[in-house]
Design an enzyme around this catalytic site. Structure first.
Site, short mmCIF file in Angstrom:
data_model
loop_
_atom_site.label_atom_id
_atom_site.label_comp_id
_atom_site.label_asym_id
_atom_site.label_seq_id
_atom_site.Cartn_x
_atom_site.Cartn_y
_atom_site.Cartn_z
CG HIS A 1 -0.85 -31.70 -4.61
ND1 HIS A 1 -2.12 -31.33 -4.30
CD2 HIS A 1 -0.62 -31.46 -5.88
CE1 HIS A 1 -2.47 -30.89 -5.26
NE2 HIS A 1 -1.67 -30.88 -6.24
CG ASP B 1 -3.00 -29.16 -1.14
OD1 ASP B 1 -2.13 -30.05 -1.46
OD2 ASP B 1 -2.95 -28.17 -1.35
CG ASP C 1 -4.67 -30.17 -9.50
OD1 ASP C 1 -3.61 -30.69 -9.01
OD2 ASP C 1 -4.92 -28.89 -9.78
CD GLU D 1 0.77 -28.25 -5.84
OE1 GLU D 1 1.55 -27.69 -6.98
OE2 GLU D 1 -0.73 -27.98 -5.84
CD GLU D 2 -3.49 -27.21 -6.22
OE1 GLU D 2 -3.08 -26.06 -6.48
OE2 GLU D 2 -3.85 -28.24 -6.86
CG ASP E 1 0.17 -31.61 -9.52
OD1 ASP E 1 -1.14 -32.12 -9.71
OD2 ASP E 1 0.39 -30.74 -8.99
CG HIS F 1 -6.56 -24.63 -9.37
ND1 HIS F 1 -5.54 -23.80 -9.57
CD2 HIS F 1 -6.47 -25.83 -9.34
CE1 HIS F 1 -4.59 -24.43 -8.91
NE2 HIS F 1 -4.90 -25.67 -8.88
#
Length: 489
Positions: free
Chosen positions: A80, A82, A119, A149-150, A173, A461
């Site tokens: 992904h 983003d 990530d 995605e996030e 991922d 994150h």
């Protein structure tokens, strides 16, 4: 091919690190990926590759098979575009305009006070590196890069049948080298809103801001079992249980920034009798000492303080305040249940991720994750009951399915054999308590055979995010070996 932006461009394997360095240079938080998507499209066109986009915005790139390998089973590499935007309070950084500033820290690459975007930037870089390579033998190859995605898996939800021809999908991922993921948790967003009644401020009051920060935070799936504290829960606990002897009026509460990130900061504005201010400040100090002792082995930079505020907002009524505090304090958070089938894996969890106080309503944003639908439904029931008791409204949205493990997966066996052949040891076959897109891909492509793997990434994150340098080389070695060992149709 690239202009070096940072020292990481010289790391090995350069095939991946130079792409990742370029990715870091182009802002791409969720909802703002277009600049990076266009860079990738322009690059692919320059390479003479077949590039398409679907109506959702996903990017598809196709590369022909190596000569003589046209009959090999076609493969899709997937990542992904983003990244999660999280930063420390003392860092001046706009994720929509500023580049990520990566640097080498011993055995790791991390960023300066922000999320790194490993990530899923490392996976994306590896997909592009395969497209750029002329020394990897492979069958027909496609790369799928999804958007957003996030922040909602928008790209995966929008993926339609007919765009992909591959029969095997390699999702990039995952975040632990040596582990192959064959399943993941599903999830659903919960939004709780409570109407606010306001009253006039009492006389002889002082308005202060409570600030609880310095927590580690992290991924609300893969870090949920680590004992990392939730700032929203800590601050609501203080207001509900530790200042009973000091009456106060609650003006606002705010904490966290994303449903899928464990909150690192929380803030509350309150109005308190000036004569009680010294006693209240003592309560703040005592609570800081208490939670610092409780969390001493995990949260080593926790701070909690009380400072003057110039807020002109009216406070909540006492009834509203009590309902708001009870709602936050009683809301479940963290691990709800461990899996009975997979040792050491979380089955069901809840993250009380974001709290906002608006003009006329109080809002709590949660993310429920579960490996099983009944586990998710059970937590939905708990939150429904909690909202009912608090007189609040609750809405569930954005539900996405888990990815059911398939023990007989052919690509799983291929990966395991290749891995064991290279390293003379078996990889760990795992199910991850996080939302991979594979579950959603199964709807338009139900027969596609999938696995997920990647280098070691810690604390995604959060601003502590880092990727272990040597595992990137191992991951690249595995990627090349798998592609070269895909069987004929």
């Amino acid at each position: 091919m690239f202009t070096q932006h940072t020292e990481i461009a010289q790391l090995e394997p350069k095939a991946i690190w130079q792409f990742f360095d370029q990715i870091c240079a182009i802002p791409h938080p969720s909802k703002y990926e277009e600049a990076l998507a266009q860079f990738i499209i322009n690059w692919a066109n320059e390479q003479g590759l077949d590039v398409r986009r679907d109506p959702t915005g996903n990017v598809f790139i196709r590369k022909a098979a190596t000569s003589g390998m046209e009959n090999i089973t076609p493969v899709v590499l997937q990542a992904h575009i983003d990244m999660v935007p999280q930063k420390n309070d003392d860092v001046d950084h706009d994720f929509t305009t500023d580049p990520i500033r990566p640097y080498v820290d011993g055995e790791w690459v991390t960023a300066t006070g922000t999320t790194l975007g490993a990530d899923n930037g490392m996976g994306m870089a590896s997909c592009l590196a395969v497209l750029a390579a002329n020394d990897i033998n492979h069958g027909p190859l496609e790369v799928l890069l999804t958007i957003d995605e996030e922040a909602g898996m928008t790209g995966a939800f929008g993926l339609e049948a007919g765009y992909l021809e591959g029969e095997i999908l390699l999702n990039t991922d995952s975040e632990q080298e040596g582990e192959i993921y064959m399943g993941c948790a599903g999830g659903v967003d919960a939004t709780i809103t409570l109407p606010i009644d306001k009253v006039q401020a009492s006389e002889h009051q002082t308005i202060v801001t409570l600030t609880l920060k310095g927590l580690k935070g992290g991924h609300s799936g893969v870090d949920i079992h680590t004992g990392r504290a939730n700032a929203n829960k800590l601050l609501s606990r203080f207001l509900k249980n530790h200042v009973q002897s000091t009456p106060f009026q609650l003006i606002s509460f705010k904490g966290g920034s994303l449903r899928n990130a464990i909150p690192r900061e929380a803030y509350a504005e309150i109005s308190i009798a000036t004569s009680q201010l010294t006693a209240f400040e003592t309560s703040v100090d005592e609570y800081l000492q208490l939670i610092s002792q409780e969390l001493a082995s995990i949260e080593t930079t926790l701070t909690f303080d009380c400072t003057p505020s110039s807020s002109t907002e009216l406070p909540m009524s006492d009834e509203t305040k009590q309902r708001v505090l009870a709602l936050m304090n009683a809301c479940p958070n963290g691990v709800i249940r461990m899996s009975d089938d997979i040792a050491g894996v979380v089955e069901t969890s809840l993250n009380m991720g974001v709290i906002n106080t608006r003009t006329d309503e109080f809002e709590v944003l949660c993310l429920i994750r579960s490996l099983i639908d009944s586990g998710r439904s059970d937590v939905e029931g708990h939150l429904n009951s909690l909202a009912e008791l608090a007189g609040a409204n609750i809405v569930f949205s954005g539900a996405y399915p888990g990815w059911k493990p398939e023990p007989d997966s052919k690509i799983l066996h291929i990966f395991r054999d290749v891995y064991e052949g290279i390293y003379r040891r078996k990889p760990h076959i795992m199910v991850i308590h996080a939302g991979l897109e594979c579950g959603l891909f199964k709807k338009p492509y139900p027969e596609m055979d999938m696995i997920s793997f990647g280098p070691t990434i810690k604390f995604p994150h959060s601003p502590d995010e880092k990727v272990k340098i040597d595992t990137v080389g191992l991951y690249w070695q595995q990627m090349k070996a798998i592609l070269e060992n895909i069987p004929a149709k």
